[in-house]
Scaffold this active site. Structure first.
Site, PDB file in Angstrom:
ATOM      1  N   GLN A 120     -18.023 -11.332  12.091  1.00 55.17           N
ATOM      2  CA  GLN A 120     -16.569 -11.334  11.920  1.00 55.17           C
ATOM      3  C   GLN A 120     -16.201 -10.739  10.558  1.00 55.17           C
ATOM      4  O   GLN A 120     -16.783 -11.113   9.532  1.00 55.17           O
ATOM      5  CB  GLN A 120     -16.022 -12.753  12.024  1.00 55.17           C
ATOM      6  CG  GLN A 120     -16.152 -13.373  13.396  1.00 55.17           C
ATOM      7  CD  GLN A 120     -15.138 -12.852  14.402  1.00 55.17           C
ATOM      8  OE1 GLN A 120     -14.261 -12.058  14.082  1.00 55.17           O
ATOM      9  NE2 GLN A 120     -15.273 -13.287  15.648  1.00 55.17           N
ATOM     10  N   CYS A 130      -1.215   5.797   7.170  1.00 60.12           N
ATOM     11  CA  CYS A 130      -2.428   5.128   7.634  1.00 60.12           C
ATOM     12  C   CYS A 130      -2.040   4.137   8.734  1.00 60.12           C
ATOM     13  O   CYS A 130      -1.064   3.407   8.597  1.00 60.12           O
ATOM     14  CB  CYS A 130      -3.099   4.394   6.473  1.00 60.12           C
ATOM     15  SG  CYS A 130      -4.475   3.335   6.958  1.00 60.12           S
ATOM     16  N   CYS A 178     -10.145 -12.050  21.390  1.00 60.16           N
ATOM     17  CA  CYS A 178      -9.392 -11.200  20.475  1.00 60.16           C
ATOM     18  C   CYS A 178      -8.292 -10.445  21.216  1.00 60.16           C
ATOM     19  O   CYS A 178      -7.610  -9.600  20.631  1.00 60.16           O
ATOM     20  CB  CYS A 178     -10.323 -10.219  19.761  1.00 60.16           C
ATOM     21  SG  CYS A 178     -11.210  -9.110  20.882  1.00 60.16           S
ATOM     22  N   CYS A 208       0.821  -1.214   0.000  1.00 60.49           N
ATOM     23  CA  CYS A 208       0.000   0.000   0.000  1.00 60.49           C
ATOM     24  C   CYS A 208       0.851   1.259   0.000  1.00 60.49           C
ATOM     25  O   CYS A 208       1.790   1.380   0.793  1.00 60.49           O
ATOM     26  CB  CYS A 208      -0.913  -0.009   1.224  1.00 60.49           C
ATOM     27  SG  CYS A 208      -2.029   1.405   1.307  1.00 60.49           S
ATOM     28  N   GLU A 247     -26.498 -12.309  25.515  1.00 61.04           N
ATOM     29  CA  GLU A 247     -25.862 -11.126  24.925  1.00 61.04           C
ATOM     30  C   GLU A 247     -26.538  -9.878  25.508  1.00 61.04           C
ATOM     31  O   GLU A 247     -27.728  -9.894  25.819  1.00 61.04           O
ATOM     32  CB  GLU A 247     -26.018 -11.151  23.397  1.00 61.04           C
ATOM     33  CG  GLU A 247     -25.633  -9.907  22.638  1.00 61.04           C
ATOM     34  CD  GLU A 247     -24.186  -9.534  22.831  1.00 61.04           C
ATOM     35  OE1 GLU A 247     -23.938  -8.350  23.126  1.00 61.04           O
ATOM     36  OE2 GLU A 247     -23.321 -10.417  22.675  1.00 61.04           O
ATOM     37  N   TYR A 302     -21.801 -14.048  25.540  1.00 63.07           N
ATOM     38  CA  TYR A 302     -21.449 -12.976  24.594  1.00 63.07           C
ATOM     39  C   TYR A 302     -21.718 -13.464  23.162  1.00 63.07           C
ATOM     40  O   TYR A 302     -20.890 -13.343  22.272  1.00 63.07           O
ATOM     41  CB  TYR A 302     -19.992 -12.543  24.755  1.00 63.07           C
ATOM     42  CG  TYR A 302     -19.582 -12.275  26.177  1.00 63.07           C
ATOM     43  CD1 TYR A 302     -19.766 -11.016  26.758  1.00 63.07           C
ATOM     44  CD2 TYR A 302     -19.010 -13.273  26.966  1.00 63.07           C
ATOM     45  CE1 TYR A 302     -19.381 -10.762  28.076  1.00 63.07           C
ATOM     46  CE2 TYR A 302     -18.636 -13.036  28.286  1.00 63.07           C
ATOM     47  CZ  TYR A 302     -18.822 -11.785  28.831  1.00 63.07           C
ATOM     48  OH  TYR A 302     -18.446 -11.543  30.136  1.00 63.07           O
TER      49      TYR A 302
END
Length: 474
Positions: free
Chosen positions: A302, A83, A428, A77, A352, A331
């Protein structure tokens, strides 16, 4: 109060040794302190200018490169380095995977003090670029200017931008010519919309002054070939709004869901806003093993569809269901994991805190003709309690996939109170995962762990751990 030292020092011929948290590389200063560097790759030999000093480390920047690491590769890129989205584009992909897995192992062993009997190899992504199914771009009438532009003294004409926020500069947007994260027609749509807006004097947003017309644009794609575009306007102007939306619809007939929102708030979040459908459907569909998931503008899904499939298969494999188990999916989001494993379980219960997500989960389950799942909405630390267990039963297996902050300590304690035979922990953020697992270590032992790379060119990584209840002497 004594003034803190600025930490501005210069070190020469420093070898970069490792890659650590948040994508920063690690070196050692002559005084033994760690140096965190955002612009180097392990194996580089560099001169360093530090700009911050703490008790145990410096933060700095490589200002001169004597030797370039063999782990390097040429970034794809042209926006790399400005960025902040793909900090590891200058590192070959096999080395990205190595450092991601290393960080997961370090977090689990050092933060969680966990013994890892089996560490399975990280699951890499077949696509190293163009893997994202969702991108969000911001309009700005005062784009970020490079140092060369500022120093040129030349008159700068159009300052409109459609792109990403510069890291650390909330009111500056980097104008993006080509992004390598989302496949076509994403770039074509973004560039066409920008040029059309400029030609027709549609005002770009100014975050600092809260003025303008065009605010953000979201593009979502799916594995079924459907395409969603949502334009967020700061104010309503029917003629201008319809002019732009009609242009988008005519120029890109492949768009199956063209949406808009009028958001007059100070921030860009749309979760409390009414989403209006201008043309097509109000959603797109994602598919996985014959299951279809309805994705609307507010839905969480996702963002790497192919790797999501790999992740869900891994969760199902770790759970090792025989068909007789009651499973709790904590969750649960829009219930994708719950529905994906439902045909291997007796019953799955998803919990949730977001009402819209639970509504989508119920609708998707009905559409998929899955009748052994139930979904409940509520704050996890309040809903997931003994009374809930008495009504719905005690789970044999718990799957938990919390946000980056991990699980609330009350939720961890409730899992320990329930003490199901297995817990599959998806995360994550392996640092908070390790923190939570340390609290569970007296009752649960780790059987195996495996990372999944959802985000090539970045330092982010998902990790899945299988925990089993320790046998007692009773």
């Amino acid at each position: 109060m004594p003034r803190r030292k600025s930490g501005k020092q210069h070190f020469e011929n420093i070898e970069v040794l490792d890659a650590g948290a948040k994508g920063k590389s690690i070196a050692k200063a002559p005084d033994g302190k760690v140096i965190f560097l955002p612009n180097a790759v392990p194996g580089d030999v560099v001169d360093v200018q530090t700009f911050k000093k703490r008790k145990a480390y410096y933060e700095g920047k490589a200002i001169n490169f004597h030797t370039l690491s063999q782990k390097r590769t040429e970034p794809e890129c042209r926006h790399f380095g400005v960025c902040g989205g793909c900090k590891w584009q200058n590192m070959a992909y096999e080395h990205q995977l190595f450092y991601k897995q290393k960080e997961v192992i370090n977090n689990l062993t050092r933060i969680g003090h966990i013994t890892l009997p089996e560490v399975l190899p990280i699951i890499g992504s077949k696509k190293h670029y163009y893997y994202r199914n969702k991108m969000e771009f911001s309009f700005s009438d005062s784009r970020w200017l490079s140092q060369e532009e500022i120093e040129s003294q030349a008159a700068i004409g159009n300052k409109n931008a459609l792109g990403f926020h510069i890291p650390g500069m909330w009111d500056k947007i980097l104008d993006i010519e080509h992004c390598h994260l989302q496949a076509d027609p994403s770039n074509a749509i973004r560039n066409a919309v920008k040029q059309f807006a400029i030609r027709n004097d549609l005002e770009f947003f100014n975050t600092r002054h809260q003025t303008g017309f065009l605010r953000t644009m979201m593009i979502r794609t799916s594995s079924t070939g459907e395409l969603m575009v949502l334009i967020q306007f700061f104010k309503d102007h029917v003629a201008k709004r319809e002019l732009l939306l009609d242009y988008i619809s005519g120029a890109f007939p492949e768009i199956t869901s063209l949406l808009y929102v009028i958001n007059t708030k100070a921030n860009d979040t749309i979760y409390d806003q009414d989403i209006l459908c201008y043309k097509g459907k109000d959603h797109i569909n994602e598919e996985m093993e014959g299951l279809r998931f309805k994705i609307n503008a507010k839905s969480f899904y996702q963002t790497n569809s192919e790797q999501a499939y790999a992740l869900y298969k891994l969760v199902r494999d770790f759970a090792g269901l025989s068909g007789s188990e009651l499973v709790y999916d904590l969750y649960t989001g829009t219930g994708t994991i719950a529905q994906f494993i439902a045909n291997r379980a007796k019953k799955v219960i998803g919990i949730e805190s977001v009402p819209d997500a639970i509504s989508a989960a119920k609708e998707n389950a009905q559409h998929n003709k899955i009748d052994n799942v139930d979904f409940f909405v509520g704050d996890m630390k309040h809903l997931f309690n003994d009374q809930f267990m008495r009504i719905h039963g005690r789970p044999d297996v718990i799957i938990t996939d919390p946000p980056r902050d991990g699980m609330h300590k009350d939720v961890v304690q409730q899992i320990l109170n329930i003490s199901p035979k297995k817990v599959v922990y998806v995360s994550c953020n392996s640092a908070t995962q390790a923190r939570d697992m340390a609290l569970m270590n007296a009752i649960y032992k780790v059987i195996k762990t495996q990372a999944v790379d959802m985000f090539p060119q970045t330092y982010h990584v998902e990790n899945v751990v299988l925990l089993e209840r320790r046998e007692t002497d009773n």
